[in-house]
Design a protein around this motif. Sequence first.
Motif, PDB file in Angstrom:
ATOM      1  N   VAL A   1       0.469 -43.046  15.633  1.00  0.00           N
ATOM      2  CA  VAL A   1       0.728 -43.936  14.502  1.00  0.00           C
ATOM      3  C   VAL A   1      -0.534 -44.719  14.152  1.00  0.00           C
ATOM      4  O   VAL A   1      -0.849 -44.919  12.978  1.00  0.00           O
ATOM      5  CB  VAL A   1       1.913 -44.884  14.806  1.00  0.00           C
ATOM      6  N   HIS A   2      -1.289 -45.128  15.177  1.00  0.00           N
ATOM      7  CA  HIS A   2      -2.516 -45.871  14.890  1.00  0.00           C
ATOM      8  C   HIS A   2      -3.562 -44.986  14.211  1.00  0.00           C
ATOM      9  O   HIS A   2      -4.247 -45.432  13.290  1.00  0.00           O
ATOM     10  CB  HIS A   2      -3.093 -46.497  16.151  1.00  0.00           C
TER      11      HIS A   2
ATOM     12  N   TRP B   1      -2.923 -42.497  12.349  1.00  0.00           N
ATOM     13  CA  TRP B   1      -2.391 -42.161  11.029  1.00  0.00           C
ATOM     14  C   TRP B   1      -2.499 -43.348  10.066  1.00  0.00           C
ATOM     15  O   TRP B   1      -3.029 -43.225   8.974  1.00  0.00           O
ATOM     16  CB  TRP B   1      -0.949 -41.710  11.182  1.00  0.00           C
ATOM     17  N   LYS B   2      -2.011 -44.519  10.467  1.00  0.00           N
ATOM     18  CA  LYS B   2      -1.911 -45.666   9.564  1.00  0.00           C
ATOM     19  C   LYS B   2      -3.024 -46.703   9.738  1.00  0.00           C
ATOM     20  O   LYS B   2      -3.189 -47.557   8.886  1.00  0.00           O
ATOM     21  CB  LYS B   2      -0.565 -46.369   9.742  1.00  0.00           C
ATOM     22  N   LYS B   3      -3.743 -46.682  10.867  1.00  0.00           N
ATOM     23  CA  LYS B   3      -4.801 -47.666  11.156  1.00  0.00           C
ATOM     24  C   LYS B   3      -4.270 -49.107  11.091  1.00  0.00           C
ATOM     25  O   LYS B   3      -4.952 -50.008  10.629  1.00  0.00           O
ATOM     26  CB  LYS B   3      -5.977 -47.524  10.183  1.00  0.00           C
ATOM     27  N   ASN B   4      -3.049 -49.309  11.565  1.00  0.00           N
ATOM     28  CA  ASN B   4      -2.421 -50.618  11.540  1.00  0.00           C
ATOM     29  C   ASN B   4      -1.991 -50.961  12.969  1.00  0.00           C
ATOM     30  O   ASN B   4      -1.042 -50.384  13.498  1.00  0.00           O
ATOM     31  CB  ASN B   4      -1.211 -50.610  10.598  1.00  0.00           C
TER      32      ASN B   4
ATOM     33  N   LEU C   1       1.705 -52.290  13.447  1.00  0.00           N
ATOM     34  CA  LEU C   1       2.675 -51.206  13.295  1.00  0.00           C
ATOM     35  C   LEU C   1       2.644 -50.280  14.512  1.00  0.00           C
ATOM     36  O   LEU C   1       3.699 -49.873  15.022  1.00  0.00           O
ATOM     37  CB  LEU C   1       2.395 -50.412  12.017  1.00  0.00           C
ATOM     38  N   SER C   2       1.453 -49.966  14.990  1.00  0.00           N
ATOM     39  CA  SER C   2       1.323 -49.083  16.155  1.00  0.00           C
ATOM     40  C   SER C   2       1.997 -49.681  17.382  1.00  0.00           C
ATOM     41  O   SER C   2       2.745 -48.993  18.088  1.00  0.00           O
ATOM     42  CB  SER C   2      -0.155 -48.835  16.461  1.00  0.00           C
TER      43      SER C   2
END
Length: 111
Positions: A84-85, A87-90, A93-94
């Motif tokens: 997730v990190h 993919w989204k660089k957040n 959220l990760s």
Amino acid sequence: MPLTAEKSILIIFVAAICTYATRLFPFVLFGGKKEVPKFVKYLGEILPVAIIGALIVYCLRDFTNGDANTIIPQIIAVVATALVHLWKKNTLLSIAIGTIGYMLLIHFVFV
């Protein structure tokens, strides 16, 4: 010994003042047109990575002692967090996905 209402309010007040002071300190120290020292910029770049590394080591500390019901959810949660990190660089959220995923796995799948 139970705390009285006055002592509880005093503890909350002191904690709030300390929290506010620590949040205000960088703005007072580096606010305005002052240049932020290179060392502080370096710490701002390197500390988040170091903290995440320490958290990973802490979370997986009993990896060798655990059984499959402990190890597999940890691996799945770490992989999900990393994916997730990437993919989204957040970061928030990760961490949320990894934590929620791990909790769901240990409570409903690997019981």
